[in-house]
Design a protein around this motif. Sequence first.
Motif, short mmCIF file in Angstrom:
data_model
loop_
_atom_site.label_atom_id
_atom_site.label_comp_id
_atom_site.label_asym_id
_atom_site.label_seq_id
_atom_site.Cartn_x
_atom_site.Cartn_y
_atom_site.Cartn_z
N ALA A 1 -38.28 48.76 -40.93
CA ALA A 1 -37.07 48.15 -40.37
C ALA A 1 -36.75 46.84 -41.08
O ALA A 1 -35.57 46.50 -41.29
N VAL A 2 -37.78 46.09 -41.47
CA VAL A 2 -37.55 44.85 -42.22
C VAL A 2 -36.92 45.16 -43.56
O VAL A 2 -35.99 44.47 -44.01
N ARG A 3 -37.39 46.21 -44.21
CA ARG A 3 -36.82 46.58 -45.51
C ARG A 3 -35.35 46.98 -45.37
O ARG A 3 -34.51 46.64 -46.22
N ILE A 4 -35.01 47.72 -44.31
CA ILE A 4 -33.62 48.11 -44.10
C ILE A 4 -32.77 46.89 -43.76
O ILE A 4 -31.62 46.77 -44.20
N ARG A 5 -33.32 45.97 -42.97
CA ARG A 5 -32.58 44.78 -42.59
C ARG A 5 -32.22 43.93 -43.81
O ARG A 5 -31.20 43.24 -43.83
N GLU A 6 -33.07 43.94 -44.82
CA GLU A 6 -32.83 43.13 -46.01
C GLU A 6 -32.16 43.91 -47.14
O GLU A 6 -31.89 43.35 -48.20
N ALA A 7 -31.89 45.19 -46.92
CA ALA A 7 -31.31 46.02 -47.98
C ALA A 7 -29.88 45.61 -48.27
O ALA A 7 -29.13 45.21 -47.38
N GLU A 8 -29.49 45.74 -49.52
CA GLU A 8 -28.14 45.39 -49.95
C GLU A 8 -27.33 46.59 -50.41
O GLU A 8 -26.13 46.48 -50.61
N SER A 9 -28.00 47.75 -50.59
CA SER A 9 -27.31 48.93 -51.10
C SER A 9 -27.75 50.16 -50.33
O SER A 9 -28.81 50.17 -49.69
N THR A 10 -26.94 51.21 -50.42
CA THR A 10 -27.29 52.47 -49.77
C THR A 10 -28.53 53.09 -50.41
O THR A 10 -29.30 53.79 -49.74
N GLU A 11 -28.75 52.84 -51.68
CA GLU A 11 -29.93 53.39 -52.36
C GLU A 11 -31.22 52.83 -51.75
O GLU A 11 -32.20 53.57 -51.56
N GLU A 12 -31.24 51.53 -51.43
CA GLU A 12 -32.44 50.93 -50.84
C GLU A 12 -32.72 51.51 -49.47
O GLU A 12 -33.88 51.79 -49.12
N VAL A 13 -31.68 51.71 -48.66
CA VAL A 13 -31.88 52.28 -47.33
C VAL A 13 -32.33 53.73 -47.44
O VAL A 13 -33.20 54.19 -46.68
N ALA A 14 -31.76 54.48 -48.38
CA ALA A 14 -32.17 55.88 -48.56
C ALA A 14 -33.63 55.97 -48.96
O ALA A 14 -34.37 56.84 -48.48
N ASP A 15 -34.08 55.07 -49.84
CA ASP A 15 -35.49 55.08 -50.23
C ASP A 15 -36.39 54.79 -49.04
O ASP A 15 -37.47 55.38 -48.91
N THR A 16 -35.97 53.89 -48.17
CA THR A 16 -36.79 53.57 -47.00
C THR A 16 -36.82 54.73 -46.01
O THR A 16 -37.87 55.08 -45.47
N LEU A 17 -35.67 55.36 -45.78
CA LEU A 17 -35.62 56.50 -44.86
C LEU A 17 -36.41 57.70 -45.40
O LEU A 17 -36.86 58.55 -44.62
N THR A 18 -36.58 57.77 -46.71
CA THR A 18 -37.38 58.85 -47.28
C THR A 18 -38.81 58.81 -46.76
O THR A 18 -39.45 59.86 -46.63
N GLU A 19 -39.32 57.60 -46.48
CA GLU A 19 -40.67 57.50 -45.92
C GLU A 19 -40.76 58.23 -44.58
O GLU A 19 -41.82 58.71 -44.19
N LEU A 20 -39.65 58.32 -43.87
CA LEU A 20 -39.63 59.04 -42.59
C LEU A 20 -39.39 60.53 -42.78
O LEU A 20 -40.00 61.36 -42.09
N THR A 21 -38.51 60.90 -43.71
CA THR A 21 -38.01 62.27 -43.77
C THR A 21 -38.64 63.12 -44.85
O THR A 21 -38.29 64.31 -44.97
N ALA A 22 -39.53 62.58 -45.68
CA ALA A 22 -40.14 63.37 -46.75
C ALA A 22 -40.75 64.65 -46.19
O ALA A 22 -41.45 64.63 -45.17
N THR A 23 -40.49 65.77 -46.85
CA THR A 23 -40.84 67.08 -46.29
C THR A 23 -42.34 67.26 -46.11
O THR A 23 -42.80 67.77 -45.08
N HIS A 24 -43.13 66.84 -47.07
CA HIS A 24 -44.57 67.12 -47.02
C HIS A 24 -45.37 65.98 -46.39
O HIS A 24 -46.23 66.24 -45.53
#
Length: 496
Positions: free
Chosen positions: A363-386
Amino acid sequence: MHEPSTSCVDGLAEALGRPVSGQEGLTTEGTIVAHWHYLDYFTDEDRIWTSAEWAQHIDDPHRQHPFPATYQGDPRVIFHVSVRLHPKDRELTPAEWSEVGYRLARVAGIAPPGDRESGRWIAVRDEPHRLDLLANLIREDGNPAVVPRQVHHVLAAECRRIEADLGLLSPREHHVSPFKANMLTATRPTTERLDPSIAAHLSDEAHRHLAVARRLMERAGQHLGAPLASPSPRLPAGFPAPRSPPGPLTRLSLAESILFLALAQRVLTIRRDPHSGEVLARGGDPEAHSLLERTGFVPVVRRHETYHRLPTGLDQDEEIRLATRAVARLQTVGYDTDTDPVFATERREPHYLTLGDQVRHLAVRIREAESTEEVADTLTELTATHDGILAALTKVLHTAADFLQDLGHPADPHTAARLRHLADERLHVLASDLRHVRNDLADRQALHPHRAPCPQEVAGDEREKSASCPCPAPARIPTTPSAPAAAPPAPASRRR
């Protein structure tokens, strides 16, 4: 602000005005006027650290991890800020210099209030009119410190507030006569002061009372007219009762009540109930409740109270062991405990970063994100398939269901079926929706309009000539409630 560096040696040498030495000692009663709250765990009262040892202590950001770390890919992890008084300013006391150091560390994101994993830092005052803040941007949990993007503007604004609070000259007043500067030295503050016993008790940053109180008092201005609940009677011995003025609630009485409420959350009682014979823990905040639950306590939620108890069926020795361990863990992170003598202990247990804290850092990383790419990378930690967090949670639920299936109680198969339903249906829907959001953000490749980096160049047609930042002012908060929106017109009824 100074350029970041890879070592604290150069910054400390500049703060002292001489090279760092293995022979010169620096003490917290002299040159080091403020420091991070866990320093006492490393120092020895019978030994004075040299300036070289102070620099080495700041350079080493980890207690458990000996590997080198970087801050956002940059090995320059040493943060250095220096502030100076104007020659016409009065001399500050050591306590005032200490307050300056703590305030600068807080607003810079180095020492957030109540954060037990904040990084190492010291405030050095070797020259009469200068203070240097030296900090490591790698926190004790191995994560990078969350420093504001416009940290130089944030620090400058805090310096202006400090000048106003301490009666110092602001940059626009530096041309005043020496007579006016001397007048400021003798001027008495007109604001009310807290009771000395309250200030003395709250000055212990190591136990985080002051940190919790600061966090609550920052919101006190929004509730000046709201009634306050009565303070808890379970407070540290010798702490005075708050004044109850006969007139309307004042800022001082509100502040003292807020401090009492903050302290009440830092005190827990762990005793054996004389009626039921159970070991009960009462009081504390959510952090304390998590520590109790990790030690084996079971939460009991009633309509008018919430407390914790040890599980049923334990023998007395096991109850004593778990209660004593809970006391040790609570005292390690700064809680005061009122316990039965058999549960009292001076032992401390290491407090490590929990899995929940690591996930919460996303959540800290998303709060400090400046672009959609940064938020997508952080959400990948939640949604990664394996190996994503949600995939791991699904596996945990299925494994717990397998354990319960043949445990032997008649209700266990139904509980196992419920866990499988949560994993296959509810959690699957959550993962699917979140994965859709992540994929959409990854395709957009856009900057957030309100988080873009500040160019720090004011246009020539800027109306405010003194402005140094072209970013617009924040939206004005309305002081009066807006009128409720008109209800949509009711549909015409069908004539029968």
